[in-house]
Design a protein around this motif. Structure first.
Motif, short mmCIF file in Angstrom:
data_model
loop_
_atom_site.label_atom_id
_atom_site.label_comp_id
_atom_site.label_asym_id
_atom_site.label_seq_id
_atom_site.Cartn_x
_atom_site.Cartn_y
_atom_site.Cartn_z
N LEU A 30 0.83 -1.20 0.00
CA LEU A 30 0.00 0.00 0.00
C LEU A 30 0.87 1.26 0.00
O LEU A 30 0.57 2.23 -0.72
CB LEU A 30 -0.91 -0.01 1.23
N ALA A 31 1.95 1.24 0.79
CA ALA A 31 2.83 2.41 0.84
C ALA A 31 3.49 2.67 -0.50
O ALA A 31 3.61 3.82 -0.95
CB ALA A 31 3.90 2.20 1.92
N ALA A 33 2.34 1.86 -3.46
CA ALA A 33 1.32 2.37 -4.38
C ALA A 33 1.02 3.84 -4.13
O ALA A 33 0.95 4.65 -5.06
CB ALA A 33 0.05 1.54 -4.26
N VAL A 34 0.87 4.21 -2.84
CA VAL A 34 0.52 5.59 -2.51
C VAL A 34 1.67 6.55 -2.81
O VAL A 34 1.48 7.59 -3.46
CB VAL A 34 0.11 5.69 -1.02
N LEU A 35 2.87 6.22 -2.34
CA LEU A 35 4.00 7.14 -2.49
C LEU A 35 4.45 7.25 -3.95
O LEU A 35 4.74 8.36 -4.43
CB LEU A 35 5.16 6.70 -1.61
N GLY A 37 2.57 6.62 -6.60
CA GLY A 37 1.50 7.31 -7.31
C GLY A 37 1.51 8.81 -7.04
O GLY A 37 1.33 9.62 -7.96
N THR A 38 1.74 9.18 -5.79
CA THR A 38 1.79 10.60 -5.44
C THR A 38 2.95 11.30 -6.11
O THR A 38 2.82 12.42 -6.64
CB THR A 38 1.90 10.76 -3.91
N TRP A 41 2.26 11.81 -9.82
CA TRP A 41 1.28 12.88 -10.02
C TRP A 41 1.93 14.25 -9.83
O TRP A 41 1.74 15.15 -10.65
CB TRP A 41 0.11 12.70 -9.07
N VAL A 80 1.54 14.03 2.40
CA VAL A 80 1.58 12.57 2.27
C VAL A 80 2.82 12.00 2.95
O VAL A 80 2.76 10.98 3.65
CB VAL A 80 1.53 12.16 0.78
N TRP A 83 2.36 12.11 6.74
CA TRP A 83 1.49 11.02 7.21
C TRP A 83 2.22 9.68 7.15
O TRP A 83 2.03 8.82 8.02
CB TRP A 83 0.21 10.96 6.38
N SER A 84 3.08 9.50 6.15
CA SER A 84 3.87 8.27 6.07
C SER A 84 4.84 8.18 7.24
O SER A 84 5.02 7.11 7.84
CB SER A 84 4.65 8.23 4.74
N CYS A 149 9.90 4.94 2.25
CA CYS A 149 9.86 6.30 2.78
C CYS A 149 11.14 7.06 2.45
O CYS A 149 11.11 8.26 2.13
CB CYS A 149 9.64 6.27 4.29
#
Length: 324
Positions: A30-31, A33-35, A37-38, A41, A80, A83-84, A149
């Motif tokens: 999940l991390a 994918a989020v990081l 993807g962010t 973007w 983001v 929060w990580s 991270c």
């Protein structure tokens, strides 16, 4: 991890707590994918902003809205990452709570441990399985999360900002320290569960222990490795090293005596007179350069691993004294 490949108590632990262990194992995915993807973007946003011809440094009236939108999106990337970092800081506490409560204390409180011990499983082997399975999953998950991270911080360029890597949010989410905290809390959670034998009490004590540990290590972190000292005249054009963190500063007299910064505040109009009255010739700064990041990380991780080993040894001793 497959339960088919496991045998005995380890397989029982994996089956009993399958959902929680699966969530812990899924966190790195999940991390990522989020990081990732962010970052993709925000990188696209940066390219689109560059194509507009506008500039953050030299904003013209016609670019006001464009610049604000660009900065808002860059700030979102920073949020983001924050929060990580927060997740990495609280994850060790959740690991300890999980082991202290559901894994150990609940079985001792309900008496279900007797089922395992009546089937040729010794207490020591039972406890070893209770520690080994969460430890393997935690070690793998936290290591990957820490690496992701660190990559995200590098891409966002915050890691190269002066003292950026030494801030609590960044320092606690990258390197080896998160792994050390996770393993230490796993061991302390097991010890709390064995001592208290009550689910809620063991979980509460584990949280308190985590808070005390974090406060204590944060207080002494910058003293775990010798600092460097820069001494220069107040009128010189000294430049603080990039990536360093200031740990203390003050004044130095002609005799070598060090005075606190309050001895002559730079904001006073009679600063020169104060320096002359107290025979001050230089200003000094104690700091950790960027190269001290890994020594500090490894020393703190070593302390955490020693505490974890001591907690595990004490847990087995408690189990042996109470149950043979």
């Amino acid at each position: 991890m497959s339960t088919i490949a496991l045998r005995g108590p380890a397989r029982v632990v994996m089956t009993q707590h399958r959902r929680a262990l699966q969530i812990l194992a899924a966190l790195p995915v999940l991390a990522i994918a989020v990081l990732v993807g962010t970052w993709l973007w925000t990188d696209h946003v940066a390219d689109a902003f560059a194509a507009t011809g506008c500039s953050v440094e030299h904003t013209v009236p016609s670019c006001g809205d464009t610049v604000r939108d660009f900065l808002d999106r860059q700030l979102w990337m920073r949020d983001v990452l924050n929060w990580s970092g927060l997740l990495m800081m609280v994850l060790p506490a959740f690991t300890g709570i999980f082991v202290a409560g559901p894994v150990i204390a609940r079985e001792l409180e309900s008496g279900t441990y007797q089922v395992a011990w009546s089937q040729s499983v010794t207490p020591a082997r039972w406890l070893a399985a209770k520690l080994a399975v969460p430890a393997v999953v935690t070690l793998a998950s936290v290591s990957v999360l820490s690496a992701v991270c660190a990559w995200a911080q590098t891409r966002e360029n915050a890691i190269h900002h002066p003292s950026g890597r030494y801030s609590r949010e960044v320092y606690g989410s990258i390197g080896t320290v998160p792994v050390g905290y996770a393993l230490c809390m796993l061991a302390l959670g097991a010890l709390a569960g064995l001592l208290l034998r009550r689910t809620v009490a063991a979980m509460v004590v584990t949280v308190i222990g985590y808070g005390a540990l974090v406060v204590a290590l944060n207080a002494v972190r910058m003293d775990l490795w010798p600092t460097l000292t820069a001494t220069f005249k107040p009128t010189s054009d000294y430049r603080f090293p990039d990536g360093a963190v200031d740990t203390g500063h003050g004044w130095v007299t002609s005799s070598g005596e060090r005075l606190p910064d309050e001895a002559c505040l730079s904001g006073l109009t009679d600063l020169k007179q104060c320096l002359a009255d107290k025979d001050i010739t230089h200003f000094s700064i104690d700091y950790h350069p960027a190269s001290h990041f890994w020594p500090l990380q490894l020393v703190e991780t070593g302390i955490l691993l020693v505490l974890a080993a001591a907690a595990v040894a004490l847990a087995f001793r408690v189990l042996r004294r109470r149950h043979g």
